[in-house]
Design a protein around this motif. Structure first.
Motif, PDB file in Angstrom:
ATOM      1  N   ALA A  24       4.880  -4.175   5.448  1.00 19.25           N
ATOM      2  CA  ALA A  24       5.323  -5.033   4.345  1.00 19.25           C
ATOM      3  C   ALA A  24       4.188  -5.263   3.342  1.00 19.25           C
ATOM      4  O   ALA A  24       4.411  -5.238   2.126  1.00 19.25           O
ATOM      5  CB  ALA A  24       5.828  -6.367   4.888  1.00 19.25           C
ATOM      6  N   ILE A  25       2.990  -5.461   3.841  1.00 23.91           N
ATOM      7  CA  ILE A  25       1.840  -5.658   2.958  1.00 23.91           C
ATOM      8  C   ILE A  25       1.575  -4.396   2.146  1.00 23.91           C
ATOM      9  O   ILE A  25       1.354  -4.448   0.935  1.00 23.91           O
ATOM     10  CB  ILE A  25       0.589  -6.072   3.766  1.00 23.91           C
ATOM     11  CG1 ILE A  25       0.773  -7.483   4.326  1.00 23.91           C
ATOM     12  CG2 ILE A  25      -0.671  -5.979   2.914  1.00 23.91           C
ATOM     13  CD1 ILE A  25      -0.278  -7.899   5.319  1.00 23.91           C
ATOM     14  N   ARG A  26       1.613  -3.241   2.809  1.00 24.63           N
ATOM     15  CA  ARG A  26       1.390  -1.978   2.096  1.00 24.63           C
ATOM     16  C   ARG A  26       2.476  -1.734   1.050  1.00 24.63           C
ATOM     17  O   ARG A  26       2.187  -1.263  -0.055  1.00 24.63           O
ATOM     18  CB  ARG A  26       1.320  -0.824   3.082  1.00 24.63           C
ATOM     19  CG  ARG A  26       0.034  -0.839   3.874  1.00 24.63           C
ATOM     20  CD  ARG A  26      -0.110   0.350   4.775  1.00 24.63           C
ATOM     21  NE  ARG A  26      -1.389   0.297   5.462  1.00 24.63           N
ATOM     22  CZ  ARG A  26      -1.614   0.792   6.654  1.00 24.63           C
ATOM     23  NH1 ARG A  26      -0.644   1.426   7.303  1.00 24.63           N
ATOM     24  NH2 ARG A  26      -2.801   0.695   7.203  1.00 24.63           N
TER      25      ARG A  26
ATOM     26  N   GLN B 250       4.924  -4.500  17.554  1.00 24.17           N
ATOM     27  CA  GLN B 250       5.971  -4.201  16.577  1.00 24.17           C
ATOM     28  C   GLN B 250       5.884  -5.142  15.392  1.00 24.17           C
ATOM     29  O   GLN B 250       6.044  -4.726  14.246  1.00 24.17           O
ATOM     30  CB  GLN B 250       7.354  -4.314  17.218  1.00 24.17           C
ATOM     31  CG  GLN B 250       7.673  -3.234  18.222  1.00 24.17           C
ATOM     32  CD  GLN B 250       8.973  -3.535  18.948  1.00 24.17           C
ATOM     33  OE1 GLN B 250       9.206  -4.656  19.399  1.00 24.17           O
ATOM     34  NE2 GLN B 250       9.822  -2.514  19.070  1.00 24.17           N
ATOM     35  N   LEU B 251       5.624  -6.412  15.664  1.00 19.49           N
ATOM     36  CA  LEU B 251       5.502  -7.397  14.599  1.00 19.49           C
ATOM     37  C   LEU B 251       4.308  -7.081  13.705  1.00 19.49           C
ATOM     38  O   LEU B 251       4.398  -7.130  12.479  1.00 19.49           O
ATOM     39  CB  LEU B 251       5.382  -8.796  15.193  1.00 19.49           C
ATOM     40  CG  LEU B 251       5.400  -9.957  14.218  1.00 19.49           C
ATOM     41  CD1 LEU B 251       6.676  -9.947  13.386  1.00 19.49           C
ATOM     42  CD2 LEU B 251       5.281 -11.263  14.967  1.00 19.49           C
ATOM     43  N   ARG B 252       3.184  -6.725  14.308  1.00 17.47           N
ATOM     44  CA  ARG B 252       1.983  -6.365  13.558  1.00 17.47           C
ATOM     45  C   ARG B 252       2.266  -5.158  12.666  1.00 17.47           C
ATOM     46  O   ARG B 252       1.921  -5.141  11.479  1.00 17.47           O
ATOM     47  CB  ARG B 252       0.836  -6.059  14.523  1.00 17.47           C
ATOM     48  CG  ARG B 252      -0.497  -5.826  13.827  1.00 17.47           C
ATOM     49  CD  ARG B 252      -1.638  -5.627  14.825  1.00 17.47           C
ATOM     50  NE  ARG B 252      -1.814  -6.795  15.671  1.00 17.47           N
ATOM     51  CZ  ARG B 252      -1.535  -6.836  16.988  1.00 17.47           C
ATOM     52  NH1 ARG B 252      -1.076  -5.776  17.618  1.00 17.47           N
ATOM     53  NH2 ARG B 252      -1.729  -7.940  17.680  1.00 17.47           N
ATOM     54  N   THR B 253       2.937  -4.149  13.215  1.00 14.70           N
ATOM     55  CA  THR B 253       3.282  -2.955  12.441  1.00 14.70           C
ATOM     56  C   THR B 253       4.195  -3.310  11.276  1.00 14.70           C
ATOM     57  O   THR B 253       4.021  -2.815  10.156  1.00 14.70           O
ATOM     58  CB  THR B 253       3.968  -1.914  13.349  1.00 14.70           C
ATOM     59  OG1 THR B 253       3.073  -1.592  14.423  1.00 14.70           O
ATOM     60  CG2 THR B 253       4.322  -0.662  12.587  1.00 14.70           C
ATOM     61  N   LEU B 254       5.163  -4.169  11.518  1.00  9.06           N
ATOM     62  CA  LEU B 254       6.092  -4.596  10.483  1.00  9.06           C
ATOM     63  C   LEU B 254       5.371  -5.350   9.360  1.00  9.06           C
ATOM     64  O   LEU B 254       5.611  -5.108   8.174  1.00  9.06           O
ATOM     65  CB  LEU B 254       7.170  -5.481  11.102  1.00  9.06           C
ATOM     66  CG  LEU B 254       8.272  -5.985  10.190  1.00  9.06           C
ATOM     67  CD1 LEU B 254       9.100  -4.820   9.673  1.00  9.06           C
ATOM     68  CD2 LEU B 254       9.165  -6.955  10.934  1.00  9.06           C
ATOM     69  N   ILE B 255       4.455  -6.234   9.727  1.00 14.25           N
ATOM     70  CA  ILE B 255       3.704  -7.003   8.733  1.00 14.25           C
ATOM     71  C   ILE B 255       2.816  -6.079   7.895  1.00 14.25           C
ATOM     72  O   ILE B 255       2.768  -6.186   6.672  1.00 14.25           O
ATOM     73  CB  ILE B 255       2.872  -8.111   9.411  1.00 14.25           C
ATOM     74  CG1 ILE B 255       3.806  -9.181   9.980  1.00 14.25           C
ATOM     75  CG2 ILE B 255       1.872  -8.726   8.437  1.00 14.25           C
ATOM     76  CD1 ILE B 255       3.119 -10.184  10.875  1.00 14.25           C
TER      77      ILE B 255
END
Length: 102
Positions: free
Chosen positions: A38-40, A30-35
Protein backbone atom coordinates in the motif's frame (compact mmCIF):
# COMPACT_ATOMS: atom_id res chain seq x y z
CA UNK A 1 -23.65 -12.92 2.20
CA UNK A 2 -22.38 -9.35 2.01
CA UNK A 3 -18.77 -8.58 2.83
CA UNK A 4 -19.93 -5.44 4.61
CA UNK A 5 -22.06 -5.09 7.69
CA UNK A 6 -24.03 -2.28 9.19
CA UNK A 7 -22.66 -1.03 12.45
CA UNK A 8 -25.04 -2.24 15.17
CA UNK A 9 -25.96 0.51 17.55
CA UNK A 10 -27.68 0.79 20.87
CA UNK A 11 -28.36 4.19 22.38
CA UNK A 12 -26.54 5.73 19.38
CA UNK A 13 -23.30 3.99 20.33
CA UNK A 14 -21.58 1.10 18.57
CA UNK A 15 -22.59 -2.19 20.18
CA UNK A 16 -19.41 -4.26 19.88
CA UNK A 17 -21.15 -7.40 21.16
CA UNK A 18 -23.24 -7.52 17.96
CA UNK A 19 -20.31 -7.17 15.52
CA UNK A 20 -19.59 -10.15 13.30
CA UNK A 21 -16.00 -11.35 13.74
CA UNK A 22 -13.66 -11.30 10.77
CA UNK A 23 -13.76 -14.53 8.76
CA UNK A 24 -10.11 -14.24 7.72
CA UNK A 25 -7.25 -13.35 10.01
CA UNK A 26 -4.04 -12.13 8.42
CA UNK A 27 -0.72 -13.26 9.78
CA UNK A 28 1.77 -10.57 10.81
CA UNK A 29 3.82 -11.33 7.68
CA UNK A 30 0.78 -10.99 5.41
CA UNK A 31 -0.18 -7.75 7.12
CA UNK A 32 3.36 -6.38 6.76
CA UNK A 33 3.38 -7.30 3.06
CA UNK A 34 -0.01 -5.64 2.57
CA UNK A 35 1.11 -2.44 4.31
CA UNK A 36 4.36 -2.25 2.32
CA UNK A 37 2.45 -2.77 -0.94
CA UNK A 38 0.00 0.00 0.00
CA UNK A 39 2.84 2.39 0.80
CA UNK A 40 4.59 1.61 -2.49
CA UNK A 41 1.33 2.08 -4.42
CA UNK A 42 0.74 5.42 -2.71
CA UNK A 43 4.30 6.50 -3.43
CA UNK A 44 3.92 5.55 -7.09
CA UNK A 45 0.76 7.68 -7.33
CA UNK A 46 2.30 10.63 -5.51
CA UNK A 47 3.93 13.32 -7.60
CA UNK A 48 5.62 14.95 -4.63
CA UNK A 49 8.85 13.83 -3.07
CA UNK A 50 9.37 14.78 0.54
CA UNK A 51 13.15 14.57 0.36
CA UNK A 52 15.02 13.73 -2.84
CA UNK A 53 17.94 11.51 -1.90
CA UNK A 54 19.87 9.80 -4.70
CA UNK A 55 20.23 6.02 -4.25
CA UNK A 56 24.05 6.12 -4.45
CA UNK A 57 24.55 8.84 -1.82
CA UNK A 58 27.45 8.55 0.60
CA UNK A 59 27.07 8.89 4.36
CA UNK A 60 28.76 12.32 4.28
CA UNK A 61 26.46 13.53 1.47
CA UNK A 62 23.44 12.21 3.36
CA UNK A 63 24.50 14.14 6.45
CA UNK A 64 24.86 17.31 4.34
CA UNK A 65 21.38 16.83 2.82
CA UNK A 66 19.81 16.29 6.24
CA UNK A 67 21.55 19.34 7.67
CA UNK A 68 20.52 21.58 4.74
CA UNK A 69 16.90 20.38 4.77
CA UNK A 70 16.72 20.64 8.56
CA UNK A 71 17.81 24.27 8.36
CA UNK A 72 15.11 24.92 5.73
CA UNK A 73 12.52 23.32 8.00
CA UNK A 74 13.50 25.46 10.98
CA UNK A 75 13.56 28.59 8.80
CA UNK A 76 10.01 27.69 7.74
CA UNK A 77 8.95 27.25 11.38
CA UNK A 78 10.54 30.58 12.26
CA UNK A 79 9.07 32.52 9.33
CA UNK A 80 5.57 31.03 9.08
CA UNK A 81 4.67 29.71 12.49
CA UNK A 82 3.38 32.03 15.21
CA UNK A 83 4.83 29.64 17.79
CA UNK A 84 7.68 27.43 16.44
CA UNK A 85 8.10 25.29 19.59
CA UNK A 86 4.35 24.54 19.69
CA UNK A 87 4.35 23.71 15.98
CA UNK A 88 7.24 21.28 16.42
CA UNK A 89 5.38 19.65 19.30
CA UNK A 90 2.11 19.42 17.34
CA UNK A 91 3.76 17.88 14.28
CA UNK A 92 6.28 15.56 15.93
CA UNK A 93 4.99 15.20 19.48
CA UNK A 94 8.40 16.31 20.74
CA UNK A 95 9.94 19.50 22.07
CA UNK A 96 11.64 21.76 19.56
CA UNK A 97 15.03 20.76 21.02
CA UNK A 98 14.30 17.07 20.38
CA UNK A 99 13.15 17.85 16.83
CA UNK A 100 16.32 19.84 16.23
CA UNK A 101 18.49 16.99 17.48
CA UNK A 102 16.62 14.50 15.28
Amino acid sequence: MSRYQNYPRSDNFLDESLLVPHAIKLSPDQLRTLIIAAIRAANAKSSQVILAIPPDVTEAQLHTIYEREGKKLFRYFKDYSPDPPATAHQIKGKTYLEVGQD
